[in-house]
Write a protein that holds these residues in place. Structure first.
Motif, PDB file in Angstrom:
ATOM      1  N   ARG A 297      42.615  44.168  44.030  1.00 54.79           N
ATOM      2  CA  ARG A 297      43.230  44.727  45.224  1.00 54.79           C
ATOM      3  C   ARG A 297      43.344  43.622  46.264  1.00 54.79           C
ATOM      4  NH1 ARG A 297      42.500  50.315  46.904  1.00 54.79           N
ATOM      5  NH2 ARG A 297      40.754  50.321  45.454  1.00 54.79           N
ATOM      6  N   VAL A 298      44.516  43.507  46.903  1.00 53.04           N
ATOM      7  CA  VAL A 298      44.708  42.477  47.913  1.00 53.04           C
ATOM      8  C   VAL A 298      43.744  42.710  49.064  1.00 53.04           C
ATOM      9  CG1 VAL A 298      46.348  41.498  49.570  1.00 53.04           C
ATOM     10  CG2 VAL A 298      47.116  42.119  47.268  1.00 53.04           C
ATOM     11  N   ARG A 299      43.071  41.659  49.475  1.00 53.44           N
ATOM     12  CA  ARG A 299      42.034  41.779  50.499  1.00 53.44           C
ATOM     13  C   ARG A 299      42.607  42.342  51.799  1.00 53.44           C
ATOM     14  NH1 ARG A 299      38.954  35.941  49.550  1.00 53.44           N
ATOM     15  NH2 ARG A 299      38.589  36.254  47.311  1.00 53.44           N
ATOM     16  N   GLY A 300      41.905  43.336  52.314  1.00 53.13           N
ATOM     17  CA  GLY A 300      42.314  43.951  53.565  1.00 53.13           C
ATOM     18  C   GLY A 300      43.355  45.032  53.412  1.00 53.13           C
ATOM     19  N   GLN A 301      43.747  45.349  52.168  1.00 52.17           N
ATOM     20  CA  GLN A 301      44.783  46.359  51.934  1.00 52.17           C
ATOM     21  C   GLN A 301      44.218  47.484  51.062  1.00 52.17           C
ATOM     22  OE1 GLN A 301      47.952  46.296  53.284  1.00 52.17           O
ATOM     23  NE2 GLN A 301      47.180  44.519  54.427  1.00 52.17           N
ATOM     24  N   GLU A 302      44.517  48.706  51.424  1.00 51.77           N
ATOM     25  CA  GLU A 302      44.006  49.851  50.673  1.00 51.77           C
ATOM     26  C   GLU A 302      44.853  50.156  49.450  1.00 51.77           C
ATOM     27  OE1 GLU A 302      41.559  52.917  49.582  1.00 51.77           O
ATOM     28  OE2 GLU A 302      41.244  51.443  51.172  1.00 51.77           O
ATOM     29  N   ASN A 303      46.159  49.953  49.534  1.00 52.87           N
ATOM     30  CA  ASN A 303      47.066  50.413  48.484  1.00 52.87           C
ATOM     31  C   ASN A 303      47.945  49.314  47.903  1.00 52.87           C
ATOM     32  OD1 ASN A 303      46.361  53.255  48.614  1.00 52.87           O
ATOM     33  ND2 ASN A 303      47.344  53.247  50.631  1.00 52.87           N
ATOM     34  N   VAL A 304      47.488  48.070  47.992  1.00 49.27           N
ATOM     35  CA  VAL A 304      48.268  46.949  47.472  1.00 49.27           C
ATOM     36  C   VAL A 304      47.395  46.129  46.522  1.00 49.27           C
ATOM     37  CG1 VAL A 304      49.656  44.912  48.021  1.00 49.27           C
ATOM     38  CG2 VAL A 304      49.575  46.847  49.628  1.00 49.27           C
ATOM     39  N   TRP A 305      47.904  45.892  45.314  1.00 50.80           N
ATOM     40  CA  TRP A 305      47.222  45.085  44.314  1.00 50.80           C
ATOM     41  C   TRP A 305      48.103  43.898  43.950  1.00 50.80           C
ATOM     42  CZ3 TRP A 305      46.738  50.212  44.824  1.00 50.80           C
ATOM     43  CH2 TRP A 305      45.466  50.800  44.695  1.00 50.80           C
ATOM     44  N   ALA A 306      47.519  42.888  43.332  1.00 52.77           N
ATOM     45  CA  ALA A 306      48.301  41.731  42.893  1.00 52.77           C
ATOM     46  C   ALA A 306      47.660  41.135  41.651  1.00 52.77           C
ATOM     47  CB  ALA A 306      48.395  40.679  44.000  1.00 52.77           C
ATOM     48  N   GLY A 307      48.483  40.497  40.818  1.00 52.06           N
ATOM     49  CA  GLY A 307      47.961  39.864  39.613  1.00 52.06           C
ATOM     50  C   GLY A 307      48.944  38.871  39.037  1.00 52.06           C
ATOM     51  N   GLY A 308      48.457  38.055  38.116  1.00 48.76           N
ATOM     52  CA  GLY A 308      49.296  37.073  37.450  1.00 48.76           C
ATOM     53  C   GLY A 308      49.346  35.752  38.189  1.00 48.76           C
ATOM     54  N   ASP A 309      50.442  35.038  38.005  1.00 47.13           N
ATOM     55  CA  ASP A 309      50.551  33.671  38.517  1.00 47.13           C
ATOM     56  C   ASP A 309      50.709  33.577  40.026  1.00 47.13           C
ATOM     57  OD1 ASP A 309      50.426  32.995  35.880  1.00 47.13           O
ATOM     58  OD2 ASP A 309      52.475  32.252  35.707  1.00 47.13           O
ATOM     59  N   GLY A 319      32.358  28.141  41.674  1.00 46.17           N
ATOM     60  CA  GLY A 319      32.142  29.134  42.715  1.00 46.17           C
ATOM     61  C   GLY A 319      33.235  29.160  43.763  1.00 46.17           C
ATOM     62  N   GLN A 320      34.362  28.470  43.505  1.00 43.44           N
ATOM     63  CA  GLN A 320      35.451  28.415  44.466  1.00 43.44           C
ATOM     64  C   GLN A 320      36.711  29.060  43.899  1.00 43.44           C
ATOM     65  OE1 GLN A 320      36.005  24.369  45.805  1.00 43.44           O
ATOM     66  NE2 GLN A 320      34.211  24.480  47.134  1.00 43.44           N
ATOM     67  N   GLU A 321      37.615  29.437  44.809  1.00 41.83           N
ATOM     68  CA  GLU A 321      38.892  29.989  44.372  1.00 41.83           C
ATOM     69  C   GLU A 321      39.733  28.888  43.737  1.00 41.83           C
ATOM     70  OE1 GLU A 321      39.541  33.165  44.543  1.00 41.83           O
ATOM     71  OE2 GLU A 321      37.829  33.725  45.794  1.00 41.83           O
ATOM     72  N   GLN A 322      40.473  29.258  42.702  1.00 44.71           N
ATOM     73  CA  GLN A 322      41.265  28.289  41.957  1.00 44.71           C
ATOM     74  C   GLN A 322      42.602  28.924  41.592  1.00 44.71           C
ATOM     75  OE1 GLN A 322      39.301  27.025  38.359  1.00 44.71           O
ATOM     76  NE2 GLN A 322      40.815  25.440  37.890  1.00 44.71           N
ATOM     77  N   TYR A 323      43.623  28.093  41.430  1.00 50.05           N
ATOM     78  CA  TYR A 323      44.922  28.584  40.983  1.00 50.05           C
ATOM     79  C   TYR A 323      45.099  28.208  39.521  1.00 50.05           C
ATOM     80  CZ  TYR A 323      49.909  29.469  40.654  1.00 50.05           C
ATOM     81  OH  TYR A 323      51.138  29.951  40.266  1.00 50.05           O
ATOM     82  N   VAL A 324      45.140  29.207  38.640  1.00 49.86           N
ATOM     83  CA  VAL A 324      45.228  28.976  37.199  1.00 49.86           C
ATOM     84  C   VAL A 324      46.323  29.864  36.624  1.00 49.86           C
ATOM     85  CG1 VAL A 324      43.947  28.805  35.046  1.00 49.86           C
ATOM     86  CG2 VAL A 324      42.722  28.617  37.215  1.00 49.86           C
ATOM     87  N   PRO A 325      47.572  29.391  36.607  1.00 50.95           N
ATOM     88  CA  PRO A 325      48.672  30.233  36.129  1.00 50.95           C
ATOM     89  C   PRO A 325      48.766  30.243  34.605  1.00 50.95           C
ATOM     90  CG  PRO A 325      49.526  28.121  36.893  1.00 50.95           C
ATOM     91  CD  PRO A 325      48.034  28.092  37.123  1.00 50.95           C
ATOM     92  N   LEU A 326      48.150  31.237  33.979  1.00 53.88           N
ATOM     93  CA  LEU A 326      48.163  31.359  32.522  1.00 53.88           C
ATOM     94  C   LEU A 326      48.448  32.803  32.120  1.00 53.88           C
ATOM     95  CD1 LEU A 326      45.101  29.185  31.395  1.00 53.88           C
ATOM     96  CD2 LEU A 326      47.526  28.656  31.075  1.00 53.88           C
ATOM     97  N   GLY A 327      49.170  32.960  31.025  1.00 51.92           N
ATOM     98  CA  GLY A 327      49.508  34.296  30.549  1.00 51.92           C
ATOM     99  C   GLY A 327      48.305  35.122  30.157  1.00 51.92           C
ATOM    100  N   THR A 328      47.250  34.453  29.654  1.00 52.73           N
ATOM    101  CA  THR A 328      46.043  35.208  29.283  1.00 52.73           C
ATOM    102  C   THR A 328      45.473  35.931  30.493  1.00 52.73           C
ATOM    103  OG1 THR A 328      44.813  33.138  29.602  1.00 52.73           O
ATOM    104  CG2 THR A 328      45.411  33.726  27.348  1.00 52.73           C
ATOM    105  N   HIS A 329      45.395  35.222  31.609  1.00 53.38           N
ATOM    106  CA  HIS A 329      44.864  35.840  32.826  1.00 53.38           C
ATOM    107  C   HIS A 329      45.803  36.932  33.339  1.00 53.38           C
ATOM    108  CE1 HIS A 329      42.911  31.648  33.582  1.00 53.38           C
ATOM    109  NE2 HIS A 329      42.323  32.305  32.607  1.00 53.38           N
TER     110      HIS A 329
END
Length: 479
Positions: A297-309, A319-329
């Protein structure tokens, strides 16, 4: 402009993006809730849905014979599952306050608003197109979608010359270089890094460099393309514009050289396609990807989700946020989002950064942290690099394999593994991926009960040989 509403008491889920994450979310939500309870509307601006972008280089290179072989589920198949999938329709605005999105028909330009109760953003990634002269010229291609792949194949078929330049040497660049070689092109790769595959440490990238040169690919490292040159170089801009194919790419230029090109492929990488999210004021991370909680769920939003690349994820090692654009994820994200949207419960805890690729018969794999990743987050580490074989040395077909392992100094916690070798090398990285996820030390790894028979492995698997040496180095450093 029209407005779509009136749902007869049903909730409406709107999905932006028709590939892995978006349609996985839509399909899972449909499994959770029937059409009498949940209406699902999905928007896709391209011509295809639910396809393997990772397979595009193999299609371009001829290993995959048909484009449709890369499509897991067609628009018609999604619609048969009661998903209102609107193709060639691009969402241009998200109105969070009003709970609606504005979409434009790509063919007609007609615009309309569609209201939602729940929104899934799965806008994917876009190829990095450097801001330099000539980058938009005919014959210059980024490759991220099936539409991009088809456009490149059309260019390759229509191009009389056989010189290609690939800009960048990450996964996409390396795979596209091999594909172009298979298509009969003379290929030069211009790479601003010390070695190809910046996802590896340079000493391991050097092994990839040698393999690429062995294929006949010209590697130009430590060099950045500054412009794309068009026309024949000897006529005016007006005269070139009147020529057949005038204004097409003819070369790429660096600070001190030019490399002739009849086609240019941008293999610099991708960035999250989050322009819509940014304009809507949704939270983005340091890499430009959307930030979500464990339930996607997108942070700070009740009805919005996000996923993928288009999202950033937690790296379980750093322990940090990372950008990993892969189809498996992306597919996992979609399952999590669809479950939660459908009223269930699921989480996506994070990644360890596992990826595999190949150049001809050379397999390339990594998981966890590189040396510079560990340094960036303040981890001290020991490294070992070992040479072994894929099978028992006396068994026919045994091939060399190089394994590099990073372990945290003093604690011995596994931090990362990189493997380069021939058949049987790449998927060995999964051993390390499981160990990283479990938080194992290299000492603990030495006792792993792995399968052994001479056709599959030496009696000490190469990953375990590296773990033994890493454990010994950690012990020596702790004295």
């Amino acid at each position: 402009m029209s407005i779509h509403g009136g749902r007869g008491g049903r909730e409406r889920l709107v999905v932006i993006g028709g590939d892995a994450a978006g349609m996985s979310a839509a399909s899972q939500a449909r499994r959770m809730r029937g059409p009498d309870e949940l209406e699902i509307v999905a928007f896709e601006r391209g011509h295809f849905t639910s396809y393997s972008a990772c397979g595009i280089p193999y299609w371009v290179g001829g290993d995959v014979s048909e484009r449709d072989h890369l499509v897991a589920r067609t628009p018609e198949e999604h619609r048969a599952r009661d998903i209102d999938l609107r193709m060639r329709t691009e969402v241009t605005e998200i109105d969070l306050a009003g709970g609606r999105v504005r979409a434009r028909d790509v063919e007609t330009g007609e615009e309309s608003w569609t209201s939602y109760d729940k929104l899934v953003i799965a806008t994917g990634a876009a190829p990095v197109r450097p801001d330099m002269p000539g980058v938009e010229a005919p014959g210059v291609h980024g490759v991220q979608t099936l539409d991009d792949g088809q456009a490149l194949l059309d260019t390759l078929s229509a191009t009389r010359g056989r010189r290609a330049v690939v800009v960048g040497a990450g996964y996409i660049g390396v795979e596209m270089a091999e594909a172009l070689i298979k298509r009969g092109f003379e290929v030069t790769v211009v790479n601003r890094g010390r070695e190809p595959m910046s996802t590896l440490d340079p000493d391991m990238g050097r092994l990839v460099h040698r393999a690429m040169e062995g294929l006949g690919i010209t590697m130009v490292n430590d060099t950045e393309v500054t412009k794309v040159l068009t026309g024949d170089g000897g006529t005016s801009l007006l005269e070139r514009s009147r020529e057949p194919g005038g204004g097409r790419v003819r070369a790429v230029a660096t600070e001190d050289a030019e490399y002739p090109a009849d086609v240019v492929v941008l293999g610099i990488g991708v960035r999250p396609a989050t322009g819509l999210a940014r304009a809507a004021g949704l939270p983005l991370g340091a890499h430009g990807g959307l930030l979500t909680d464990l339930g996607m769920r997108v942070r700070g939003q009740e009805n919005v989700w996000a996923g993928g690349d288009c999202v950033e994820v937690l790296n379980l090692v750093s322990g940090q946020e990372q950008y990993v654009p892969l189809g498996t994820h992306a597919n996992k994200h979609g399952q999590v989002v669809g479950t939660n949207v459908g009223g269930g419960y699921a989480t996506f805890p994070g990644v360890v950064g596992t990826a595999v690729s190949k150049v001809c018969d050379l397999e390339i794999a990594r998981t966890g942290l590189r040396e510079k990743d560990a340094e960036r987050v303040g981890l001290q580490y020991e490294t070992v690099t070992i040479e072994s074989t894929s099978r028992a040395g006396y068994y026919p077909g045994a091939s060399p394999m190089t394994v590099k392992m990073l372990a945290e100094r003093r604690t011995g916690r596994l931090l990362g593994v990189q493997i380069v070798g021939r058949e049987g090398a790449g998927k060995r990285v999964d051993i390390a991926a499981v160990a990283l996820t479990a938080g194992m030390t290299v000492e603990q790894m030495t006792a792993l009960d792995l399968g052994y028979a001479p056709p599959f492995s030496p009696v000490w698997d190469p990953v375990l040989v590296a773990a033994r040496k890493a454990a010994a180095k950690v012990r020596a450093g702790s004295r």
